[in-house]
Design a protein around this motif. Structure first.
Motif, PDB file in Angstrom:
ATOM      1  N   ASP A   1       0.835  -1.212   0.000  1.00 53.21           N
ATOM      2  CA  ASP A   1       0.000   0.000   0.000  1.00 53.21           C
ATOM      3  C   ASP A   1       0.867   1.259   0.000  1.00 53.21           C
ATOM      4  OD1 ASP A   1      -2.333  -1.458  -0.005  1.00 53.21           O
ATOM      5  OD2 ASP A   1      -2.628  -1.355   2.175  1.00 53.21           O
ATOM      6  N   LYS A   2       1.943   1.212   0.794  1.00 57.08           N
ATOM      7  CA  LYS A   2       2.825   2.378   0.869  1.00 57.08           C
ATOM      8  C   LYS A   2       3.526   2.610  -0.472  1.00 57.08           C
ATOM      9  CE  LYS A   2       3.258   4.609   3.811  1.00 57.08           C
ATOM     10  NZ  LYS A   2       2.573   5.903   4.101  1.00 57.08           N
ATOM     11  N   TYR A   3       3.916   1.515  -1.147  1.00 56.84           N
ATOM     12  CA  TYR A   3       4.549   1.668  -2.470  1.00 56.84           C
ATOM     13  C   TYR A   3       3.568   2.301  -3.453  1.00 56.84           C
ATOM     14  CZ  TYR A   3       6.241   0.493  -7.116  1.00 56.84           C
ATOM     15  OH  TYR A   3       6.624   0.570  -8.430  1.00 56.84           O
ATOM     16  N   ASN A   4       2.324   1.800  -3.450  1.00 53.78           N
ATOM     17  CA  ASN A   4       1.312   2.361  -4.358  1.00 53.78           C
ATOM     18  C   ASN A   4       1.047   3.837  -4.048  1.00 53.78           C
ATOM     19  OD1 ASN A   4       0.960  -0.087  -5.694  1.00 53.78           O
ATOM     20  ND2 ASN A   4      -0.657  -0.781  -4.295  1.00 53.78           N
ATOM     21  N   GLU A   5       1.010   4.150  -2.758  1.00 49.66           N
ATOM     22  CA  GLU A   5       0.790   5.540  -2.335  1.00 49.66           C
ATOM     23  C   GLU A   5       1.951   6.431  -2.775  1.00 49.66           C
ATOM     24  OE1 GLU A   5       0.732   7.873   1.921  1.00 49.66           O
ATOM     25  OE2 GLU A   5      -0.213   5.887   1.854  1.00 49.66           O
ATOM     26  N   ASP A   6       3.187   5.942  -2.578  1.00 53.97           N
ATOM     27  CA  ASP A   6       4.372   6.705  -2.996  1.00 53.97           C
ATOM     28  C   ASP A   6       4.359   6.944  -4.501  1.00 53.97           C
ATOM     29  OD1 ASP A   6       5.182   6.660  -0.386  1.00 53.97           O
ATOM     30  OD2 ASP A   6       6.756   5.152  -0.654  1.00 53.97           O
ATOM     31  N   PHE A   7       3.976   5.903  -5.253  1.00 51.46           N
ATOM     32  CA  PHE A   7       3.964   6.042  -6.711  1.00 51.46           C
ATOM     33  C   PHE A   7       2.943   7.084  -7.156  1.00 51.46           C
ATOM     34  CE2 PHE A   7       2.445   5.075 -10.949  1.00 51.46           C
ATOM     35  CZ  PHE A   7       3.636   4.998 -11.664  1.00 51.46           C
TER      36      PHE A   7
END
Length: 703
Positions: A107-113
């Motif tokens: 989720d954090k990776y998707n949010e960062d992207f």
């Protein structure tokens, strides 16, 4: 290795440290942070699994509460399975928590992207708007060739679709999985854990790749974003102001970036300051007494003055300084969330309505630094009581600078500015704050313990106090000099000149005012330099009276030199020291008075100056209102050297405590007025014009 207990906000591992251990959380929770973004790991979470043994930590691990972790050696990837296999009883908890971390990481990776993609898309929009907006605020349109090669971010698929659905479903059914699957066998749990850790590692690698793209993107776009940030800030200022320049709407956003872009300091200082302010803002217990919190507060000040110096220098040639920057220079404001919305609005209003002192004696620290930079005034003394030129000679003597460098630095505005910021601003800011161990130079709503409009110290407030204190202690700011003019027959006349001190308003909310220096260099006719927090948390009158008492004592010491405590050369300090030193043998004091003095001296640790300041406060606040607080000896000494004004002396003429003192003082003053009056009469009889200084001295003595 073994059990480790962590306090709130204590750092377990910091980004850049060497990876040597792996931890399991057994109590509390830990924040795992990279590039300012974090995920929270609870009980059963494995810390450090995505890291590489022997390399440097990519993440920073910080306890969010009272936390306990069990630490294991981590020398190779095989150690992970050994650690998991050695904890079969808690394997279901480990499995559930590891799956949860896998989902949170994804989720954090998707949010960062999505965030970096939004920044990239905003860049296209800003590039299209830039030329017109630059022209509208009166700025030149520049070219930014470095933006031509920027590619959009690419989403790397950390997990396949079926893997992502698999881990999300496991996490959604956590309780069922713990009871029916993970609990069946430690081997089953261990299998889920190892697969989940593998997924976490894949996701971590993708996040690192995205973080690298973000760093490069920010480096390439930094110059353009700096220009665009300033254009927006100036445009917003134009929108906030009505036809007559009055504030009509306040909606400050992203102030920290505006300030940093405006300052345009070196990249390291800028990024360090941005990072530490974000960490400081997001730390709930930032004012507790733990070592971590102390270190965090010290870190805030580390690059603050570098940013301040850069912003100050740029403002000198800018006719339309953004409001956020001016609030930073005047109040230490850096972030609207850290300051709080309502405080931000009040700071903006106070900044917009600020009126400089017509006499130039009450100044913000920003105005003061401008005077020093323009060489209108000499820099202030440093912590070793050295003035600028003495400090330069010390550096030359120690071999830190050469003779040529010393001569150049004497007249270099930038070097003088740096000296003043390092000493007066940095040290004075901490001193006026009043609680050195809790000090931070930035405006924080946590420190707002009085309404800003009540605490605000402006020119009018200071000048009103000066008027009040002079109505009681009329000679407070007077310095004696000698006037002579042989052409009109005046060989020598003693003149008392009232020299109003400089009051420098420090950019913080604090509780103290302080005397920084009594005179400039060795010239006794130069103004003193006072400092006070621009937002005062204590009773303003008490703070100022205490400051005036301190000034009385230190000014007397400066004038008397080595004889300041020599009773054969009578002065305020020498007589007061003699009185306190031998009070036990003083037959004019009763037993009760002596006992009170003994208690007071103990209270002030035998510091004669501090006891004098305390009694001076009583003299101004109570004795001047015919409410006796002092003993006979103390009253006589203070009245002799800090006499009441003529109006009060007339009012106190029949007062038994002051009657004889006033008669004695009146006889002394008449003795001083007579030669001045005769001198004026003789000059007039000789047909010369009477110098204004003699007229002023005559009027002064009549007071």
């Amino acid at each position: 290795m073994g059990l480790i207990t962590l306090n709130t906000n204590q750092v377990l591992h910091k980004s850049g440290d060497k990876v040597e251990t792996l931890e399991i959380v057994v109590k509390g929770s830990v924040s795992v942070i990279m590039e300012g973004e974090s995920i929270v790991v609870g009980v059963g979470g494995i810390l450090g699994a995505p890291e590489h043994p022997g390399a440097e930590y990519v993440y920073t691990y910080t306890a969010l509460e009272e936390t306990s972790v069990f630490s294991y050696p981590f020398t190779s990837i095989d150690d992970i399975f050994k650690i998991i296999a050695s904890n079969p009883k808690i394997s279901p908890i480990l499995a559930a928590q590891t799956v949860k971390i896998a989902v949170l990481s994804l989720d954090k990776y998707n949010e960062d992207f999505e965030k970096i993609l939004a920044e990239y898309n905003q860049l296209d929009i800003d590039l299209a708007d830039y030329p017109m907006m630059a022209v509208s605020v009166g700025m030149d349109v520049e070219d930014f060739p470095e933006l031509e090669d920027i590619e959009p971010p690419v989403r790397t698929q950390a997990l396949s679709d079926w893997q992502e659905k698999f881990y999300r479903t496991l996490n959604d059914n956590e309780e069922i999985m713990k009871k029916t699957c993970y609990a069946r066998s430690a081997d089953i749990s261990n299998g889920f854990i190892m697969y989940a850790l593998e997924a976490i590692s894949f996701t971590a690698a993708c996040r690192e790749q995205l973080a690298e793209y973000k760093r490069e993107f920010q480096r390439q776009t930094n110059k353009f974003r700096s220009a665009m940030q300033l254009i927006r800030a100036k445009s917003d200022d134009m929108k906030r102001n009505g036809a007559e320049g009055e504030a009509t709407h306040i909606d400050i956003k992203d102030a920290l970036n505006t300030i940093l872009q405006y300052a345009d300091a070196d990249e390291t200082s800028t990024e360090n300051f941005r990072s530490i302010i974000m960490e400081f803002k997001n730390t709930k217990n930032r004012y507790d007494t733990s070592d971590e919190s102390r270190a965090l507060r010290r870190s805030v000040a580390k690059d603050y003055y570098t940013i301040y110096t850069s912003a100050f220098l740029r403002s000198l040639s800018d006719s339309s300084i953004p409001s956020e920057v001016m609030m930073f220079l005047m109040f230490g404001f850096v972030d609207e969330e850290l300051a709080g919305l309502e405080n931000t609005r009040q700071l903006y209003a106070l900044m917009k309505t600020y009126k400089p002192d017509p006499e130039g004696r009450v100044v913000t620290v920003y105005e003061w630094l401008k005077k020093v930079y323009s060489m209108e005034l000499e820099p202030s003394r440093n912590e070793f009581d050295e003035d600028y030129f003495t400090a330069l000679r010390t550096l030359k003597t120690s071999g830190d600078i050469t003779e040529d460098q010393m001569e150049m630095m004497k007249t270099d505005p930038l070097e003088r500015l740096k000296f003043e910021i390092k000493n007066l601003l940095a040290l004075g800011n901490r001193m006026s704050f009043g609680r050195p161990s809790m000090f931070v130079p930035v405006f924080d709503q946590e420190n707002v313990i009085r309404p800003l409009d009540v605490a605000y110290v402006n020119t009018e407030k200071i000048n009103d106090f000066y008027k009040y204190i002079r109505s009681i202690d009329f000679s407070l700011f007077c310095r004696q000099s000698i006037f002579s003019d042989p052409e009109i027959g005046v060989t020598q006349a003693f003149i008392d000149e009232d020299v109003t001190p400089y009051m420098i308003l420090m950019p913080n909310m604090g509780s103290r005012a302080s005397l920084w220096q009594e005179i400039e260099g060795k010239k006794r006719s130069t103004p003193a330099r006072f400092i006070i927090s621009i937002f005062n948390t204590e009773t303003f009158e008490d703070v100022m009276i205490r400051l005036c008492g301190e000034f009385r004592w230190e000014m007397c010491k400066t004038i008397q030199g080595v004889h300041w405590n020599d009773v054969t050369d009578p002065s305020l300090t020498s007589m007061y020291c003699d009185y306190l030193q031998f009070y036990k043998k003083n037959h004019s004091l009763s037993t009760e008075m002596k006992e009170k003095l003994r208690t007071d001296l103990k209270k002030f640790n035998n510091n004669y100056k501090n006891l004098f300041v305390s009694e001076y406060m009583c003299y101004i606040k109570f004795e001047a209102n015919q409410s006796p607080r002092l003993n006979k000896i103390s009253r006589e000494i203070i009245f002799t050297y800090c006499p009441f004004s003529a109006e009060l002396r007339e009012k106190f003429a029949d007062n038994p405590q002051y009657g004889e003192l006033i008669k004695k003082y009146t006889a002394h003053i008449n003795g001083l007025i007579r030669p001045i009056s005769n001198m004026i009469r003789r000059i007039q009889n000789d047909g010369f014009e009477v110098p204004q200084v003699l007229k002023d001295q005559y009027e002064y003595l009549k007071k």
